[in-house]
Design an enzyme around this catalytic site. Structure first.
Site, short mmCIF file in Angstrom:
data_model
loop_
_atom_site.label_atom_id
_atom_site.label_comp_id
_atom_site.label_asym_id
_atom_site.label_seq_id
_atom_site.Cartn_x
_atom_site.Cartn_y
_atom_site.Cartn_z
N TYR A 52 80.94 -0.94 25.07
CA TYR A 52 79.80 -1.33 25.23
C TYR A 52 79.36 -2.42 24.14
O TYR A 52 78.72 -3.30 24.43
CB TYR A 52 79.12 -0.09 24.71
CG TYR A 52 77.62 -0.10 24.55
CD1 TYR A 52 76.53 -0.39 25.21
CD2 TYR A 52 77.22 -0.16 23.20
CE1 TYR A 52 75.28 -0.55 24.86
CE2 TYR A 52 75.96 0.00 22.68
CZ TYR A 52 74.97 -0.36 23.62
OH TYR A 52 73.59 -0.49 23.23
N1 LIG Z 1 68.67 3.82 21.98
C1 LIG Z 1 69.64 3.41 21.28
O1 LIG Z 1 69.89 4.03 20.38
C2 LIG Z 1 69.88 1.88 21.31
C3 LIG Z 1 70.47 1.32 20.05
C4 LIG Z 1 70.85 -0.06 20.28
C5 LIG Z 1 70.62 -0.89 21.38
N2 LIG Z 1 70.02 -0.19 22.67
C6 LIG Z 1 69.70 -0.95 23.76
O2 LIG Z 1 68.40 -1.01 23.98
C7 LIG Z 1 68.27 -1.07 25.37
C8 LIG Z 1 67.30 -0.13 25.70
O3 LIG Z 1 67.89 1.17 25.83
P1 LIG Z 1 66.79 2.42 25.86
O4 LIG Z 1 67.60 3.27 24.48
O5 LIG Z 1 65.51 2.18 25.88
O6 LIG Z 1 67.51 3.23 27.02
P2 LIG Z 1 66.77 4.43 28.22
O7 LIG Z 1 65.76 5.18 27.40
O8 LIG Z 1 67.83 4.81 28.85
O9 LIG Z 1 66.01 3.26 29.09
C9 LIG Z 1 66.82 2.44 30.07
C10 LIG Z 1 66.09 1.33 30.67
O10 LIG Z 1 66.71 0.42 31.24
C11 LIG Z 1 66.62 0.62 32.86
N3 LIG Z 1 68.09 0.49 33.29
C12 LIG Z 1 69.11 1.01 33.20
N4 LIG Z 1 69.97 0.97 34.00
C13 LIG Z 1 69.39 -0.41 34.68
C14 LIG Z 1 70.16 -1.23 35.57
N5 LIG Z 1 71.39 -1.33 35.86
N6 LIG Z 1 69.19 -2.17 36.12
C15 LIG Z 1 67.95 -2.41 35.53
N7 LIG Z 1 67.38 -1.51 34.64
C16 LIG Z 1 68.20 -0.50 34.40
C17 LIG Z 1 65.95 2.15 33.11
O11 LIG Z 1 65.39 1.83 34.21
P3 LIG Z 1 64.96 3.61 34.89
O12 LIG Z 1 63.91 4.06 34.14
O13 LIG Z 1 64.48 2.95 36.34
O14 LIG Z 1 66.44 4.10 35.09
C18 LIG Z 1 65.18 2.26 31.62
O15 LIG Z 1 64.03 1.39 31.71
C19 LIG Z 1 69.65 -1.29 26.26
O16 LIG Z 1 70.01 -2.67 26.15
C20 LIG Z 1 70.44 -0.47 25.16
O17 LIG Z 1 71.85 -0.96 25.09
C21 LIG Z 1 69.74 1.13 22.40
#
Ligand SMILES: NC(=O)c1ccc[n+]([C@@H]2O[C@H](COP(=O)([O-])OP(=O)(O)OC[C@H]3O[C@@H](n4cnc5c(N)ncnc54)[C@H](OP(=O)(O)O)[C@@H]3O)[C@@H](O)[C@H]2O)c1
Length: 252
Positions: free
Chosen positions: A157
């Site tokens: 990742y």
């Molecule tokens: N949360 C953390 O701790 C964290 C920390 C650092 C970085 N990040 C990064 O921040 C970003 C957002 O994460 P989050 O925490 O908001 O995650 P999340 O709450 O799981 O939301 C994920 C979002 O991405 C969409 N998604 C997932 N797989 C996809 C695909 N194959 N094609 C298109 N859309 C897709 C989902 O759509 P659906 O709702 O339709 O499923 C949802 O809108 C990611 O890039 C993650 O790597 C997160």
């Protein structure tokens, strides 16, 4: 003055949703994408509209690069029909998933899934949308604190996110001539559905992260959306090719 228009991938939940609503509250119109949760995306659109901006939701799987040109056509039609414009201003490459598995046990399938969503998708979606991004526009790519420090289980990742950080520098260099600034926002651990919601729902992990964070708690979506929205504001127009970590000071 007409509103700016932002495309946010993965705007249905978590950090993408928070960013969308922060931008909406600052008068930025939206096209958000979702992969499967249409109802959640529609709810974000309705909330954004209640804040007085125009908003749309479009289905997109960022792992399916073959669909990107059809997505671009949909965006083109939306821009023309809703805004009477041929381009948009801000692209936020946010959609993503997390897989936690030790390096020794990581399968090729898991690797491919991560590379397709977290790296290849961002690379070719940005390439496909480039003609539709206005000169003077901005791109924000979402990375992670895990490129600066290591947590067991995130080798694949975090490597993809490292690739995004390098790509962002190249984009900044190559797109600068068009006045397009490209930056990275690298969140620390945030309470969302990400990774099965483990940061939010696993009390032991939550407490551990709080204990290694200078500000003494785990992040919440409200800690991130405003960072992205402010980077897209006129005040921050001279910030380019930077990695901005928003982690509350994790692992210092
Ligand atoms: N949360 C953390 O701790 C964290 C920390 C650092 C970085 N990040 C990064 O921040 C970003 C957002 O994460 P989050 O925490 O908001 O995650 P999340 O709450 O799981 O939301 C994920 C979002 O991405 C969409 N998604 C997932 N797989 C996809 C695909 N194959 N094609 C298109 N859309 C897709 C989902 O759509 P659906 O709702 O339709 O499923 C949802 O809108 C990611 O890039 C993650 O790597 C997160």
């Amino acid at each position: 003055m007409t509103n700016k228009i932002a495309i946010i991938t993965g705007g249905s939940r978590g950090l993408g949703k928070n960013t969308a609503l922060k931008l909406a509250s600052q008068g930025v119109d939206l096209i958000i994408t979702y992969r499967s949760k249409k109802e959640d995306a529609d709810a974000v659109v309705a909330e954004a509209e209640s804040l007085g901006v125009k908003a749309n939701a479009v289905q997109l799987d960022v792992a399916e690069s073959k669909t990107f040109s059809a997505f671009a056509t949909t965006v083109k039609d939306l821009l023309s029909n809703t805004w009477q414009r041929e381009n948009f201003d801000f692209l936020v490459n946010n959609a993503g998933i997390g897989i936690n598995t030790p390096f020794a046990q990581t399968t090729e399938e898991q690797f491919d899934q991560l590379v397709n969503i977290q790296f290849k998708g961002v690379f070719f979606l940005t390439q496909t949308l480039l003609p539709l991004i206005a000169d003077g526009g901005r791109i924000i790519n979402i990375s992670t604190g895990l490129t600066r420090f290591s947590f067991p289980g995130y080798a694949a990742y975090a490597s993809m996110k490292g690739a995004i950080e390098v790509l962002s520098k190249y984009l900044a260099k190559e797109l600068g001539a068009r006045g397009i600034a490209v930056n990275v926002v690298a969140p620390g651990a945030i309470e969302t559905d990400f990774g099965g919601g483990v940061v939010r729902d696993n009390e032991q992990l939550n407490n551990h992260i709080a204990s290694i964070t200078a500000l003494g708690r785990v992040g919440v979506p409200d800690d991130i959306g405003g960072v992205i929205a402010s980077l897209l504001s006129e005040d921050n127009r001279w910030i380019n090719a930077q990695r901005i970590e928003a982690s509350g000071g994790m692992m210092l």
